[in-house]
Motif scaffolding. Structure first.
Motif, PDB file in Angstrom:
ATOM      1  N   ALA A 151      23.620  47.557  15.965  1.00 34.37           N
ATOM      2  CA  ALA A 151      24.442  48.674  15.355  1.00 34.37           C
ATOM      3  C   ALA A 151      23.525  49.992  15.334  1.00 34.37           C
ATOM      4  O   ALA A 151      24.075  51.186  15.637  1.00 34.37           O
ATOM      5  CB  ALA A 151      24.934  48.343  13.991  1.00 34.37           C
ATOM      6  N   LEU A 152      22.285  49.928  14.806  1.00 34.26           N
ATOM      7  CA  LEU A 152      21.407  50.898  14.555  1.00 34.26           C
ATOM      8  C   LEU A 152      21.426  51.755  15.850  1.00 34.26           C
ATOM      9  O   LEU A 152      21.073  52.999  16.049  1.00 34.26           O
ATOM     10  CB  LEU A 152      20.099  50.427  13.880  1.00 34.26           C
ATOM     11  CG  LEU A 152      20.306  50.313  12.419  1.00 34.26           C
ATOM     12  CD1 LEU A 152      19.056  49.558  12.029  1.00 34.26           C
ATOM     13  CD2 LEU A 152      20.656  51.448  11.670  1.00 34.26           C
TER      14      LEU A 152
ATOM     15  N   LYS B  87      20.783  34.094   9.810  1.00 34.84           N
ATOM     16  CA  LYS B  87      20.068  35.247   9.587  1.00 34.84           C
ATOM     17  C   LYS B  87      19.617  36.026  10.869  1.00 34.84           C
ATOM     18  O   LYS B  87      19.372  37.425  11.086  1.00 34.84           O
ATOM     19  CB  LYS B  87      18.739  34.958   8.808  1.00 34.84           C
ATOM     20  CG  LYS B  87      17.628  36.050   8.626  1.00 34.84           C
ATOM     21  CD  LYS B  87      16.507  35.430   8.015  1.00 34.84           C
ATOM     22  CE  LYS B  87      15.493  36.655   7.618  1.00 34.84           C
ATOM     23  NZ  LYS B  87      14.036  35.955   7.087  1.00 34.84           N
TER      24      LYS B  87
ATOM     25  N   LEU C  33      22.961  41.885  15.103  1.00 33.92           N
ATOM     26  CA  LEU C  33      23.716  42.619  14.906  1.00 33.92           C
ATOM     27  C   LEU C  33      23.475  43.984  14.263  1.00 33.92           C
ATOM     28  O   LEU C  33      23.911  45.034  14.653  1.00 33.92           O
ATOM     29  CB  LEU C  33      25.196  41.911  14.204  1.00 33.92           C
ATOM     30  CG  LEU C  33      25.902  40.890  15.084  1.00 33.92           C
ATOM     31  CD1 LEU C  33      26.576  40.351  14.110  1.00 33.92           C
ATOM     32  CD2 LEU C  33      26.553  41.163  16.309  1.00 33.92           C
ATOM     33  N   THR C  34      22.587  43.829  13.235  1.00 26.72           N
ATOM     34  CA  THR C  34      22.085  45.261  12.564  1.00 26.72           C
ATOM     35  C   THR C  34      21.382  46.024  13.679  1.00 26.72           C
ATOM     36  O   THR C  34      21.671  47.345  13.500  1.00 26.72           O
ATOM     37  CB  THR C  34      21.447  44.654  11.266  1.00 26.72           C
ATOM     38  OG1 THR C  34      22.297  44.079  10.651  1.00 26.72           O
ATOM     39  CG2 THR C  34      20.999  45.957  10.560  1.00 26.72           C
ATOM     40  N   GLN C  35      20.509  45.692  14.271  1.00 27.07           N
ATOM     41  CA  GLN C  35      19.615  46.324  15.076  1.00 27.07           C
ATOM     42  C   GLN C  35      20.451  46.674  16.358  1.00 27.07           C
ATOM     43  O   GLN C  35      20.180  47.790  16.654  1.00 27.07           O
ATOM     44  CB  GLN C  35      18.526  45.224  15.743  1.00 27.07           C
ATOM     45  CG  GLN C  35      17.453  45.141  14.491  1.00 27.07           C
ATOM     46  CD  GLN C  35      16.178  44.381  15.128  1.00 27.07           C
ATOM     47  OE1 GLN C  35      16.516  43.458  16.227  1.00 27.07           O
ATOM     48  NE2 GLN C  35      15.273  44.154  14.437  1.00 27.07           N
TER      49      GLN C  35
ATOM     50  N   ILE D  75      22.504  38.312  11.974  1.00 23.46           N
ATOM     51  CA  ILE D  75      22.642  39.293  11.323  1.00 23.46           C
ATOM     52  C   ILE D  75      21.610  40.411  11.591  1.00 23.46           C
ATOM     53  O   ILE D  75      21.909  41.568  11.951  1.00 23.46           O
ATOM     54  CB  ILE D  75      22.467  38.942   9.585  1.00 23.46           C
ATOM     55  CG1 ILE D  75      23.621  38.128   9.276  1.00 23.46           C
ATOM     56  CG2 ILE D  75      22.475  40.279   8.864  1.00 23.46           C
ATOM     57  CD1 ILE D  75      23.447  37.670   7.877  1.00 23.46           C
ATOM     58  N   VAL D  76      20.533  40.034  12.021  1.00 20.21           N
ATOM     59  CA  VAL D  76      19.246  41.024  12.207  1.00 20.21           C
ATOM     60  C   VAL D  76      19.865  41.469  13.634  1.00 20.21           C
ATOM     61  O   VAL D  76      19.398  42.770  13.942  1.00 20.21           O
ATOM     62  CB  VAL D  76      17.909  40.187  12.463  1.00 20.21           C
ATOM     63  CG1 VAL D  76      16.773  41.099  13.090  1.00 20.21           C
ATOM     64  CG2 VAL D  76      17.438  39.755  10.906  1.00 20.21           C
TER      65      VAL D  76
END
Length: 203
Positions: free
Chosen positions: A13-14, A3, A9-11, A6-7
Motif C-alpha cells: 500500500a505504501l 504478521k 500489505l502495508t508495504q 500485514i507487513v
C-alpha cells in the motif's frame, strides 16, 4: 503468518501510494523535449524485489495506469498518441510497466539462488538495473509495434534522421534511458536492500 501478511500489505500500500504521488508531482518525471525521463519505476522495482513478482506486477500496473492518465493533457507525447488510437495508447502505457514489475521479481529470485556476493548485493543491483532497462525495452517495443506506421512516429524519424527502427529507438531514448538506468541502479539498489533488511528484522 498473519504478521507477515500485514507487513506485506502495508508495504504494498505504501509503495502504491508513492507511485501515485510521484505520478502527479514533479518528483516522478523530468520532462524533456522528447520522452519524459521517469523515476516512477523505482517503487515498482523495489516492490518486485522485496515483495515478489506479484507485487511488482501490481505496482507496475499502477505505474502504467498513471502513465495512461498522463495522456489526458499532461503529457504532450501521450496526448498525441491518444488522439491517434486510444486503445493502443493504453496498451503501450500499461503492458510494458506491468511486465517490467513482474519480471524484476522473477529476476531477483533467480539471482538469489546463485548470488555469492556479500549480503547478496549483486542480486539487488542487477535486478534494479534490469528494471530500468526492461521498462525502456518494453515501452519502445510496444510503441514501435503499435504506432510505427503512423504519421506522427514517421515524422519523428525524419526529425531524428533515423533511417530504421533500431536507429529510431536509440536516438529517441538516448540520454533518457541512460539517466533512468543510472538512477534506478543507485536508488533502487539502496532502497530495496534497506527495505529487505528491515523485513528480516521484523520476522
Amino acid at each position: 503468518m498473519k504478521k507477515k501478511q500485514i507487513v506485506y500489505l502495508t508495504q504494498l500500500a505504501l509503495l502504491s501510494a508513492i507511485v501515485w504521488l510521484m505520478a502527479f508531482t514533479p518528483i516522478g518525471y523530468l520532462r524533456t523535449a522528447g520522452l519524459e525521463i521517469t523515476f516512477i519505476m523505482i517503487p515498482v522495482l523495489v516492490g518486485g524485489i522485496v515483495l515478489g513478482p506479484a507485487a511488482g506486477a501490481i505496482l507496475g500496473l499502477q505505474f502504467g495506469l498513471s502513465s495512461f492518465i498522463q495522456c489526458f493533457g499532461i503529457s504532450a507525447f501521450g496526448a498525441t498518441l491518444l488522439t491517434i488510437n486510444p486503445f493502443w495508447t493504453f496498451v503501450v502505457c500499461v503492458v510494458p510497466r506491468t511486465l517490467m514489475g513482474f519480471l524484476v521479481g522473477i529476476i531477483f529470485r533467480a539471482l538469489q539462488r546463485v548470488d555469492k556476493s556479500p549480503a547478496g548485493v549483486l542480486s539487488f543491483s542487477v535486478s534494479s538495473l534490469c528494471g530500468a532497462l526492461l521498462n525502456t525495452l518494453f515501452f519502445m517495443s510496444m510503441l514501435v509495434l503499435c504506432f510505427w506506421n503512423t504519421e506522427f512516429i514517421q515524422s519523428l524519424c525524419v526529425a531524428l534522421n533515423a533511417s530504421n527502427v533500431l536507429l529510431f529507438v536509440v536516438l529517441f531514448v538516448g540520454v533518457n534511458g541512460v539517466v533512468e538506468a543510472a538512477v534506478c541502479f543507485v536508488l533502487g539498489t539502496a532502497i530495496a536492500k534497506a527495505l529487505a533488511a528491515a523485513n528480516r528484522r521484523l520476522q
